[in-house]
Design a protein around this motif. Sequence first.
Motif, PDB file in Angstrom:
ATOM      1  N   VAL A  64     -17.370 -20.029  -6.166  1.00 39.93           N
ATOM      2  CA  VAL A  64     -18.081 -18.780  -6.444  1.00 39.93           C
ATOM      3  C   VAL A  64     -19.501 -19.042  -6.925  1.00 39.93           C
ATOM      4  O   VAL A  64     -20.431 -18.299  -6.598  1.00 39.93           O
ATOM      5  N   SER A  65     -19.697 -20.110  -7.678  1.00 47.64           N
ATOM      6  CA  SER A  65     -21.028 -20.414  -8.218  1.00 47.64           C
ATOM      7  C   SER A  65     -22.030 -20.787  -7.132  1.00 47.64           C
ATOM      8  O   SER A  65     -23.240 -20.768  -7.369  1.00 47.64           O
ATOM      9  N   GLN A  66     -21.525 -21.124  -5.948  1.00 48.21           N
ATOM     10  CA  GLN A  66     -22.408 -21.526  -4.854  1.00 48.21           C
ATOM     11  C   GLN A  66     -22.730 -20.384  -3.892  1.00 48.21           C
ATOM     12  O   GLN A  66     -23.445 -20.579  -2.909  1.00 48.21           O
ATOM     13  N   LEU A  67     -22.191 -19.203  -4.166  1.00 49.49           N
ATOM     14  CA  LEU A  67     -22.498 -18.057  -3.316  1.00 49.49           C
ATOM     15  C   LEU A  67     -23.924 -17.587  -3.565  1.00 49.49           C
ATOM     16  O   LEU A  67     -24.440 -17.682  -4.685  1.00 49.49           O
ATOM     17  N   ASN A  68     -24.565 -17.062  -2.536  1.00 50.82           N
ATOM     18  CA  ASN A  68     -25.924 -16.533  -2.690  1.00 50.82           C
ATOM     19  C   ASN A  68     -25.924 -15.038  -2.964  1.00 50.82           C
ATOM     20  O   ASN A  68     -26.910 -14.350  -2.758  1.00 50.82           O
ATOM     21  N   PHE A  69     -24.788 -14.510  -3.428  1.00 58.63           N
ATOM     22  CA  PHE A  69     -24.686 -13.126  -3.889  1.00 58.63           C
ATOM     23  C   PHE A  69     -23.670 -13.100  -5.035  1.00 58.63           C
ATOM     24  O   PHE A  69     -22.943 -14.072  -5.275  1.00 58.63           O
ATOM     25  N   GLY A  70     -23.611 -12.013  -5.769  1.00 59.79           N
ATOM     26  CA  GLY A  70     -22.756 -11.942  -6.945  1.00 59.79           C
ATOM     27  C   GLY A  70     -23.443 -12.558  -8.155  1.00 59.79           C
ATOM     28  O   GLY A  70     -24.620 -12.944  -8.104  1.00 59.79           O
ATOM     29  N   ASN A  71     -22.702 -12.693  -9.273  1.00 56.63           N
ATOM     30  CA  ASN A  71     -23.307 -13.223 -10.503  1.00 56.63           C
ATOM     31  C   ASN A  71     -23.051 -14.712 -10.706  1.00 56.63           C
ATOM     32  O   ASN A  71     -23.429 -15.279 -11.743  1.00 56.63           O
ATOM     33  N   GLY A  72     -22.395 -15.369  -9.743  1.00 57.64           N
ATOM     34  CA  GLY A  72     -22.179 -16.805  -9.840  1.00 57.64           C
ATOM     35  C   GLY A  72     -21.000 -17.200 -10.704  1.00 57.64           C
ATOM     36  O   GLY A  72     -20.690 -18.393 -10.810  1.00 57.64           O
ATOM     37  N   GLN A  73     -20.314 -16.228 -11.335  1.00 61.26           N
ATOM     38  CA  GLN A  73     -19.181 -16.530 -12.200  1.00 61.26           C
ATOM     39  C   GLN A  73     -17.906 -15.795 -11.776  1.00 61.26           C
ATOM     40  O   GLN A  73     -16.825 -16.399 -11.710  1.00 61.26           O
ATOM     41  N   ASP A  74     -18.044 -14.504 -11.510  1.00 62.15           N
ATOM     42  CA  ASP A  74     -16.885 -13.683 -11.146  1.00 62.15           C
ATOM     43  C   ASP A  74     -16.775 -13.552  -9.627  1.00 62.15           C
ATOM     44  O   ASP A  74     -17.771 -13.646  -8.900  1.00 62.15           O
TER      45      ASP A  74
END
Length: 202
Positions: A64-74
Amino acid sequence: ASTSAAEEGSLFEPISVRVTGKYLSDADYKDSDGSSSIAGGQMRLNAGGFSFSYEGQHYSWDNVSQLNFGNGQDDPWNTLHRFSLGYTLNGVINKNWFYGAGITGTSAFEEQMEDSFGGALRGHIGYSFNDNLKALIGLRAFANSLRVSAMPYFGINYTDYAADGSGYFVNLGMPATEVGYSFDKSSTLRAAFNFDGKTYRL
């Protein structure tokens, strides 16, 4: 149902139910090292031109932390729901030409249904070359609280069915292409490609 009842879209014709499932493993996202697996299914009921469907999709996320959207945690989202209710009218102009039109209302959301509603209108005209081969072209317009859009669609359909309902079919078009074989009037095996775009209220 008799042929005449089917052509008139009678409310008394038998209800058809279609249930499908899907699973997609490790779906990648553009310019991102995160991924998700998607498991879901759809149930669709049809009767006399009316249709109702429910589709659910559950996402399991990795990196999740590597996604380029969202808050990087949830997790950006987990389970998405989509309900639709529509009506379709099909008719014949003459021996070769036919037409179709439809309207659909939708609600697509994760947890809250508020501000999740949309609607679509579509219409097409088609030509039957013979009992097996048909082609059509049409336009679909869609609107929700975020955008209004329109997109043309087209299709070429070839079927070869026996009297017992068995046989194969090919639908080439945009936004959907599929090929398949029907073992009888109620059992079908198909492979399909769909260009799909939906907006969900998160």
